[in-house]
Enzyme design. Structure first.
Site, short mmCIF file in Angstrom:
data_model
loop_
_atom_site.label_atom_id
_atom_site.label_comp_id
_atom_site.label_asym_id
_atom_site.label_seq_id
_atom_site.Cartn_x
_atom_site.Cartn_y
_atom_site.Cartn_z
CB CYS A 118 2.58 13.57 1.10
SG CYS A 118 4.01 14.59 0.93
N GLY A 144 4.89 7.36 0.58
CA GLY A 144 6.09 8.08 0.99
C GLY A 144 6.81 7.32 2.07
CG ASN A 218 -0.89 14.08 -1.04
OD1 ASN A 218 -1.81 13.40 -1.46
ND2 ASN A 218 0.27 14.11 -1.65
N GLY A 219 0.64 17.18 -1.79
CA GLY A 219 0.52 17.98 -3.00
C GLY A 219 1.69 18.91 -3.14
CE1 TYR A 365 3.82 2.06 -9.48
CE2 TYR A 365 4.23 4.38 -9.05
CZ TYR A 365 4.59 3.06 -8.90
OH TYR A 365 5.69 2.73 -8.18
#
Ligand code: SF4
Length: 588
Positions: A118, A144, A218-219, A365
């Protein structure tokens, strides 16, 4: 290998709960069933029936007796059909009736990579906050691509719009015009927990005694125990199967006197990875979990003609550049920041003594190289990874070739350190999305060749060093090595700019199970044999943490401040998924 059938439905208005019910009652893959945490877990390829990956689907033979597909679904061995009544006005449906196969022999993740889950964005104090949020999400699209949403407020009302697909597809001018106000939060999503349709798109809004609260997260939360059941006994009605809703329901059911206290109390109760932005009709909140797993930065746009400044929050600072916002600082682990008409205030909801565990894979990445993550430029880390890799694992070669795009910066570092020329020996087609190919094309690595094309004029007769940032299952790496050889490369030496990925992530990253991770099941020499390279070497863990902390912009970062669990199996929190500690069974 199963035959795959596919269908795609895009747009709002699906009825996802029927799909979920059917999946639970049917031959759903184990990872979709109710777990001890009370929510469906990460979606994985099923052996028969069910669904895979970024969507949910119900095969014809399952309990509701007909196909229902939300989002993009891949249903092996089952006839998939899109029912008209699942499609609301404005919805585009694109069923594919003939059996087809997914590119890359089932490597559905582009280039066999891990996937970020996210990106979040928030804006306070701009007359067109929703549009600013849209631009921010646009820059965060790489975090995302499955769904996106924006909620906005004008001091009185909160409106939100969510949809499936890319940010630019959902938020046209017409749609943005329905999101007035000077406050907005936004979210772009690829899911880990919960299913992946519109139901779980964010922001999630919940009514509380203190008004409507919207959250974008996010997570991934862990150790939720019976929190959901407890909240339901307290009268909470969950709208989604996403763990993110637990946070906002905890806030809504908190008995503290002020909203800030409610939020702080609720955040202190949950464990795991969360970088969140929240809003009410007149305030913005931003918070990071005490370990600081995922990034969250704060920026500011200076007001013109005496107007007050605009405050922005984003998962990555690349979102600020598009808005001409200046990076101010990161939201600190365990910190809750509030922005209101009284300005910016901050408080802690967790002690500063909690050890930090910032995700090092953001630097390897996930994040864009033009972002500053955990206070440090990603580009700087990646280039240093390449340099360190060259020092640790040199090779006699003529050319350094990156696997584009993510291997490029490390390859530049490797070339600079080794003195071996760098060039783009592989050209990437950026316009290949999720692609389906005919069975007869499948045997010739067609999927990878659609995405990458070798430069024969550069590779022919050369000993090349191929730089990539990870090997997850190994199948794509093998195809790329073969492709280079077929284009005339005399030798292919693979170098990977991080250590072997041996353990799955529970903190908001989509990883295969241990059984599917090639490095969890094979030695480096066995992987070299598998990918058919002349030599193979990974960056050491010490080399990786050094690369992310050395140099000028390593303010406050130390090797111990990173989570490296996917390389070590040592997790910063307690929770372990039973499925992922089953004995490894993967073969070639
Ligand atoms: Fe990042 Fe790996 Fe830790 Fe997950 S396990 S948070 S991907 S370093």
């Amino acid at each position: 290998m199963s035959e795959w059938m596919a269908a795609t439905v895009e747009g709002p208005g699906l009825k996802p709960t029927e799909s979920i019910g059917a999946l639970r009652g049917a031959e759903a893959p184990r990872s979709l069933r109710e777990t001890k945490r009370g929510v469906p877990q990460r979606l994985k390829p099923p052996s028969s029936g069910g669904l895979y990956g970024t969507a949910k689907a119900v095969p014809l033979s399952e309990t509701i007796g007909m196909g229902a597909i939300a989002g993009e679904a891949i249903v092996p061995g089952a006839k998939a059909q899109v029912r008209d009544e699942f499609i609301m006005p404005g919805l585009k449906s694109r069923p594919i009736s003939e059996p087809q196969v997914l590119a890359d022999d089932g490597d559905v993740t582009p280039f066999d990579k891990l996937r970020e889950e996210c990106g979040v964005m928030a804006v306070y104090g701009h007359p067109d906050a929703a549009r600013m949020t849209y631009w921010g999400l646009y820059a965060l699209q790489h975090r995302g691509q499955e769904s996106a949403g924006i909620a906005s407020a004008d001091g009185v009302e909160v409106n939100d719009i969510k949809g499936m697909g890319l940010v630019s597809e959902i938020f046209t001018d017409e749609v943005l015009a329905k999101l007035p106000g000077h406050i907005a939060i936004g979210h772009t999503r690829y899911s880990t927990t919960g299913d992946s349709a519109l139901l779980n798109a964010q922001p999630i809004s919940v009514e509380s005694t203190m008004g409507l609260i919207a959250i974008a997260h996010n997570g991934n939360l862990v150790n939720l125990g019976n929190s959901k059941e407890r909240l339901e006994r307290d009268g909470a009605v969950f709208q989604t199967t996403s763990d993110s809703e637990i946070i906002v329901q905890l806030i809504a059911h908190s008995r503290c006197n002020t909203l800030v206290d409610c939020i702080a109390e609720s955040l202190a109760q949950v464990d795991g990875a969360f970088s969140i932005v929240m809003m009410t009709r007149n305030r913005i909140f931003a918070a990071r979990d005490p370990h600081g797993f995922r990034p969250l930065s704060m920026g500011r746009i200076a007001g013109v003609n005496g107007e007050p400044d605009t405050f922005v929050f984003a998962s990555e600072t690349c979102a600020f550049d598009l808005l001409h916002a200046k990076y101010e600082r990161d939201v600190r682990p365990g910190e809750l920041v509030m922005v209101s008409e009284d300005g910016v205030t901050s408080r802690r909801f967790a002690p500063e003594t909690v050890p930090h565990a910032s995700c090092i894979f953001e630097h390897v990445y996930f994040a864009r190289p033009d972002s500053r993550i955990f206070g440090r430029w990603v580009q700087q880390s990646r280039e240093e990874m390449g340099r360190q890799l060259a020092r640790e694992s040199p090779a006699e070669a003529d050319l350094v070739v990156p696997v584009p795009d993510s291997g490029v910066t490390a390859a530049l570092g490797y070339a600079a350190e080794s003195g071996i020329p760098f060039n783009f020996g592989l050209i990437r087609n950026h316009y290949v999305g999720r692609t389906f190919i005919q069975p007869e094309q499948r045997t010739r690595d067609f999927g990878v060749r659609m995405k990458l094309n070798p430069m024969r004029s550069l590779l022919e007769g050369k000993r090349i060093i191929l730089i990539d940032d990870s090997i997850i299952r190994g199948t794509t790496s093998r195809k790329i090595v073969r492709m280079c050889r077929a284009a005339g490369a005399a030798e292919v030496h693979m170098r990977i700019s991080c250590p072997p990925t041996i353990s799955p992530c529970f903190y908001g990253v989509d990883t295969p199970s241990t059984r599917e991770l090639i490095a969890a099941n094979k030695s480096v020499e066995e992987i070299r044999e598998f990918v058919e390279a002349d030599s193979l070497a990974y960056l050491s863990l010490v080399g990786l943490t050094h690369s992310c902390t050395t140099g000028e912009s390593a303010t406050g970062l130390s090797p111990a401040s990173f989570c490296t669990a996917c390389y070590t199996g040592v997790y910063p929190t307690q929770w372990v998924d039973v499925e992922d500690i089953l004995p490894a069974t993967v073969g070639a």
